[in-house]
Design a protein around this motif. Structure first.
Motif, PDB file in Angstrom:
ATOM      1  N   MET A   1       0.823  -1.201   0.000  1.00 17.68           N
ATOM      2  CA  MET A   1       0.000   0.000   0.000  1.00 17.68           C
ATOM      3  C   MET A   1       0.863   1.259   0.000  1.00 17.68           C
ATOM      4  SD  MET A   1      -3.200   0.961   0.132  1.00 17.68           S
ATOM      5  CE  MET A   1      -4.214   2.306   0.600  1.00 17.68           C
ATOM      6  N   ARG A   2       2.007   1.243   0.668  1.00 21.36           N
ATOM      7  CA  ARG A   2       2.848   2.438   0.728  1.00 21.36           C
ATOM      8  C   ARG A   2       3.367   2.832  -0.648  1.00 21.36           C
ATOM      9  NH1 ARG A   2       4.076   5.537   4.502  1.00 21.36           N
ATOM     10  NH2 ARG A   2       6.187   5.919   3.825  1.00 21.36           N
ATOM     11  N   ASP A   3       3.687   1.831  -1.490  1.00 23.29           N
ATOM     12  CA  ASP A   3       4.150   2.143  -2.836  1.00 23.29           C
ATOM     13  C   ASP A   3       3.079   2.889  -3.611  1.00 23.29           C
ATOM     14  OD1 ASP A   3       6.638   1.020  -2.463  1.00 23.29           O
ATOM     15  OD2 ASP A   3       6.063  -0.912  -3.314  1.00 23.29           O
ATOM     16  N   ARG A   4       1.834   2.451  -3.427  1.00 21.10           N
ATOM     17  CA  ARG A   4       0.733   3.124  -4.114  1.00 21.10           C
ATOM     18  C   ARG A   4       0.574   4.552  -3.588  1.00 21.10           C
ATOM     19  NH1 ARG A   4      -5.540   1.347  -5.094  1.00 21.10           N
ATOM     20  NH2 ARG A   4      -6.137   3.356  -5.910  1.00 21.10           N
ATOM     21  N   ASP A   5       0.664   4.724  -2.262  1.00 16.75           N
ATOM     22  CA  ASP A   5       0.557   6.057  -1.694  1.00 16.75           C
ATOM     23  C   ASP A   5       1.655   6.969  -2.230  1.00 16.75           C
ATOM     24  OD1 ASP A   5      -1.639   5.286  -0.179  1.00 16.75           O
ATOM     25  OD2 ASP A   5      -0.474   4.970   1.648  1.00 16.75           O
ATOM     26  N   ASN A   6       2.890   6.473  -2.264  1.00 15.28           N
ATOM     27  CA  ASN A   6       3.995   7.275  -2.786  1.00 15.28           C
ATOM     28  C   ASN A   6       3.795   7.599  -4.257  1.00 15.28           C
ATOM     29  OD1 ASN A   6       5.434   7.544  -0.403  1.00 15.28           O
ATOM     30  ND2 ASN A   6       6.635   5.707  -0.756  1.00 15.28           N
ATOM     31  N   HIS A   7       3.294   6.657  -5.019  1.00 15.60           N
ATOM     32  CA  HIS A   7       3.035   6.894  -6.441  1.00 15.60           C
ATOM     33  C   HIS A   7       1.967   7.973  -6.621  1.00 15.60           C
ATOM     34  CE1 HIS A   7       2.674   6.136 -10.698  1.00 15.60           C
ATOM     35  NE2 HIS A   7       1.368   6.005 -10.546  1.00 15.60           N
ATOM     36  N   GLU A   8       0.910   7.899  -5.845  1.00 16.43           N
ATOM     37  CA  GLU A   8      -0.158   8.897  -5.936  1.00 16.43           C
ATOM     38  C   GLU A   8       0.339  10.273  -5.519  1.00 16.43           C
ATOM     39  OE1 GLU A   8      -3.458   7.396  -3.694  1.00 16.43           O
ATOM     40  OE2 GLU A   8      -3.815   5.769  -5.114  1.00 16.43           O
ATOM     41  N   LEU A   9       1.152  10.342  -4.465  1.00 16.00           N
ATOM     42  CA  LEU A   9       1.715  11.620  -4.033  1.00 16.00           C
ATOM     43  C   LEU A   9       2.647  12.187  -5.095  1.00 16.00           C
ATOM     44  CD1 LEU A   9       2.430  10.850  -0.274  1.00 16.00           C
ATOM     45  CD2 LEU A   9       0.714  12.443  -1.173  1.00 16.00           C
ATOM     46  N   LEU A  10       3.460  11.336  -5.698  1.00 13.51           N
ATOM     47  CA  LEU A  10       4.371  11.779  -6.747  1.00 13.51           C
ATOM     48  C   LEU A  10       3.592  12.336  -7.932  1.00 13.51           C
ATOM     49  CD1 LEU A  10       7.170  12.058  -7.986  1.00 13.51           C
ATOM     50  CD2 LEU A  10       6.984   9.672  -8.739  1.00 13.51           C
ATOM     51  N   GLU A  11       2.562  11.637  -8.355  1.00 14.67           N
ATOM     52  CA  GLU A  11       1.755  12.106  -9.491  1.00 14.67           C
ATOM     53  C   GLU A  11       1.081  13.440  -9.170  1.00 14.67           C
ATOM     54  OE1 GLU A  11       1.678  10.923 -12.642  1.00 14.67           O
ATOM     55  OE2 GLU A  11       3.273   9.647 -11.883  1.00 14.67           O
ATOM     56  N   ALA A  12       0.536  13.562  -7.968  1.00 19.85           N
ATOM     57  CA  ALA A  12      -0.106  14.819  -7.563  1.00 19.85           C
ATOM     58  C   ALA A  12       0.918  15.944  -7.502  1.00 19.85           C
ATOM     59  CB  ALA A  12      -0.800  14.645  -6.220  1.00 19.85           C
ATOM     60  N   ALA A  13       2.104  15.655  -6.998  1.00 17.84           N
ATOM     61  CA  ALA A  13       3.164  16.665  -6.925  1.00 17.84           C
ATOM     62  C   ALA A  13       3.572  17.121  -8.325  1.00 17.84           C
ATOM     63  CB  ALA A  13       4.363  16.114  -6.164  1.00 17.84           C
TER      64      ALA A  13
END
Length: 53
Positions: free
Chosen positions: A1-13
């Motif tokens: 789940m953390r990888d997905r969270d980091n991916h979503e944060l990166l995309e939003a950033a």
């Protein structure tokens, strides 16, 4: 789940960065989690000299 969270944060950033680059004179509302991911709330330690000033 953390990888997905980091991916979503990166995309939003990336979206925020693109919007801010395209329109530098306007404010971009950013989710606090995204802003934190981008380093907006990063604290830096002060040296003794800086603290006295």
């Amino acid at each position: 789940m953390r990888d997905r969270d980091n991916h979503e944060l990166l995309e939003a950033a990336r979206v925020v960065d693109s919007q801010a680059s395209d329109n530098p004179d306007i404010g971009i509302p950013v989710d606090p989690d995204v802003a934190d991911y981008m380093g907006a709330f990063e604290e830096t330690a002060l040296s003794g000299e800086e603290e006295e000033a």
